[in-house]
Design an enzyme around this catalytic site. Structure first.
Site, PDB file in Angstrom:
ATOM      1  CD  GLU A   1      -6.494 -31.573  -8.845  1.00 36.13           C
ATOM      2  OE1 GLU A   1      -6.204 -30.376  -9.023  1.00 36.13           O
ATOM      3  OE2 GLU A   1      -7.280 -31.948  -7.960  1.00 36.13           O
TER       4      GLU A   1
ATOM      5  CD  GLU B   1      -5.526 -33.739  -4.046  1.00 33.22           C
ATOM      6  OE1 GLU B   1      -6.197 -32.678  -4.048  1.00 33.22           O
ATOM      7  OE2 GLU B   1      -4.439 -33.858  -4.610  1.00 33.22           O
TER       8      GLU B   1
HETATM    9  C1  BG6 Z   1      -6.205 -29.992  -5.557  1.00 36.71           C
HETATM   10  C2  BG6 Z   1      -4.711 -30.069  -5.617  1.00 36.71           C
HETATM   11  O1  BG6 Z   1      -6.618 -29.341  -6.695  1.00 36.71           O
HETATM   12  O2  BG6 Z   1      -6.797 -29.244  -4.556  1.00 36.71           O
HETATM   13  C3  BG6 Z   1      -3.983 -29.591  -4.374  1.00 36.71           C
HETATM   14  O3  BG6 Z   1      -4.246 -31.326  -6.002  1.00 36.71           O
HETATM   15  C4  BG6 Z   1      -4.711 -28.407  -3.761  1.00 36.71           C
HETATM   16  O4  BG6 Z   1      -2.668 -29.301  -4.727  1.00 36.71           O
HETATM   17  C5  BG6 Z   1      -6.117 -28.850  -3.384  1.00 36.71           C
HETATM   18  O5  BG6 Z   1      -4.034 -27.836  -2.695  1.00 36.71           O
HETATM   19  C6  BG6 Z   1      -6.957 -27.781  -2.698  1.00 36.71           C
HETATM   20  O6  BG6 Z   1      -7.058 -26.628  -3.467  1.00 36.71           O
HETATM   21  P1  BG6 Z   1      -6.536 -25.213  -2.964  1.00 36.71           P
HETATM   22  O7  BG6 Z   1      -6.453 -24.388  -4.179  1.00 36.71           O
HETATM   23  O8  BG6 Z   1      -7.527 -24.716  -1.989  1.00 36.71           O
HETATM   24  O9  BG6 Z   1      -5.203 -25.487  -2.359  1.00 36.71           O
END
Ligand code: BG6
Length: 462
Positions: free
Chosen positions: A168, A367
């Protein structure tokens, strides 16, 4: 389990994580500081409940047990990141032997459990000294990254066949240079564009190093959070706003990564607004010649937009949002804990876009996930009964499956994340894992979703 949705053979089932969010041992065995260690020391109140990245889920010490748990929940692949500041304290120079030993141990442990390691080289964690040199605005840092990437390929490329340059890359641009949720907390559109550009030059340089080594059967990609932009209506002003958002936040990385060039519409806006970054001779060719082999897509939420309602304040700094407003669609389904809309079909729309406009490049969901606050309230007989997470995954997988049936080149599905982990400024507010982490005791307990995904992986469908 009767299988209605069967996935292609060899489908990757697993999860993703990142060094800063899971390793802990932030100051152990010679690791250098990164911007998160530093920002936390400086401003602990910017982190939920004042919890920083020193311990997290302690993967540095507990990787063996964790990998055993991954195996237990059916993982056949796992993406993690290397901490640049651990491998090369300060970012340039001497390689830290203890770090090499640690990453070798993790890779070997994964392989001996038949879990394929996917390595990402950069997950938001710039070594502090390199941030002080200008971060991605500095060509010295870009070159240091290329050198670091080469060292990683040489050290681990005999066993690791799936590599990623960045996770990202738009997020450090947004967080660090526009919206104040990452260090260095700058608000400056010009500098943000320079950072975005520097990152993609670094991406191309790393790919060049990778290709030169000709590692057997190995591929290199990038992980992008492709957040589809949906206009409020078909009114041309709304369509224009959605297109600009797509250019700023998706195509600014997707196009150079896959096609080796920036979209001409984006270049026009950047020129018109006086945001052109400093470029060097040879950059264009470098980008053109060093595109990715495959893509990781992180998908959490859609971006709904509409034409701007009011004139921007002329005294306020220029921001991407000068060109659009966010739109709260009535009736949208929300993950209220994270404040993100849940829109499962987004996954399908991304797939079709990649098929139709990006040569049907090989890709996977790197993800997808659902962070939920206070999950302890769902504990029954010692286990988190996270039915909401199972439903969330099912609904997304159904759309992913449909896209595969329509010929999209999807290779796998990774969840964010394996175990409840430390989330940047949200720390441990929302829990994402298949495995529950007790912060006080570091005890790990598989949630209901962990047992469910095991069956999905074993049946290659559900
Ligand atoms: C993604 C990232 O944006 O979302 C992770 O690659 C991140 O590092 C995940 O933890 C979830 O977002 P957040 O801000 O709730 O941790």
């Amino acid at each position: 389990m009767t299988v209605k949705y069967k996935f292609p053979e060899g489908f990757w089932w697993g999860s993703a994580a990142s060094a800063t969010q899971m390793e802990g041992a932030a100051k152990e065995d010679g690791k250098g500081l990164n911007i998160w260690d530093y920002w936390y020391e400086k401003e602990p109140t910017r982190f939920f409940d004042g919890v920083g990245p020193e311990v997290t889920s302690d993967f540095y010490h507990q990787y063996k047990e964790d990998i055993k748990l991954m195996k237990e929940i059916g993982h056949n692949s796992f993406r993690f990141s290397i901490s640049w500041a651990r491998l090369i304290p300060g970012g340039i120079g001497q390689v830290n032997k203890k770090a090499v030993e640690f990453y070798n141990n993790v890779i070997n442990e994964l392989l001996s459990n038949e879990i394929e390691p996917f390595i990402n080289l950069f997950h938001f964690d710039m070594p502090l000294e390199l941030q002080q040199k200008g971060g991605w605005e500095s060509r010295e840092v870009v070159d240091a990254y290329a050198e670091y990437s080469k060292i990683c390929f040489e050290l681990f490329g005999d066993r690791v066949k799936r590599w990623f340059t960045f996770n990202e890359p738009v997020v450090p641009v947004e967080g660090g240079y526009l919206y104040d949720f990452h260090y260095p907390n700058v608000v400056d559109f010009n500098r943000a564009v320079q950072v975005a550009y520097g990152t993609m030059i670094a991406n191309a340089k790393a790919i060049k190093e990778f290709k030169a080594l000709q590692l057997e059967d190995a591929k290199i990609g990038i992980v992008l959070n492709l957040t589809p932009s949906y206009p409020r209506s078909s009114n041309p002003a709304d369509l224009k706003a959605a297109n600009i958002v797509d250019l700023f936040f998706n195509r600014s990385f997707l196009d150079p990564a896959v096609r080796g060039e920036y979209p001409s519409e984006l270049v026009e806006i950047i020129k018109r607004e006086g945001l052109v970054p400093e470029m060097l001779e040879g950059d264009k060719q470098l980008l053109k010649e060093n595109t990715i082999d495959f893509l990781g897509v992180n998908y959490y939420q859609p971006r709904r937009v509409k034409a701007k309602e009011c004139m921007p304040n002329p005294a306020a700094p220029l921001m991407p949002d000068n060109f659009f407003d966010y739109y709260e669609m009535p009736g949208r389904k929300m993950n209220v804990y994270r404040g993100w809309e849940i829109y499962e079909k987004g996954i399908y729309d991304i797939a079709i876009n990649l098929k139709e406009n990006y040569g049907n490049i090989e890709w996977y969901i790197s993800e997808n996930g659902m962070g939920v606050q206070d999950e302890e309230r769902f504990i029954v007989d010692g286990r988190v009964e996270d039915n909401y997470r199972i439903d969330f995954v099912k609904d997304h997988l159904t759309w992913l499956h449909k896209s595969i049936e329509e010929g999209c080149n999807v290779k796998g599905y990774h969840m964010w994340t394996f175990i409840d982990n430390w989330s940047w400024s949200n720390a441990y507010k929302n829990r994402y894992g298949f495995i529950q982490l007790d912060l006080k005791t570091q005890k790990r307990v598989i949630k209901k979703s962990g047992y469910w995904i095991k069956q999905v992986s074993e049946n290659n469908g559900f």
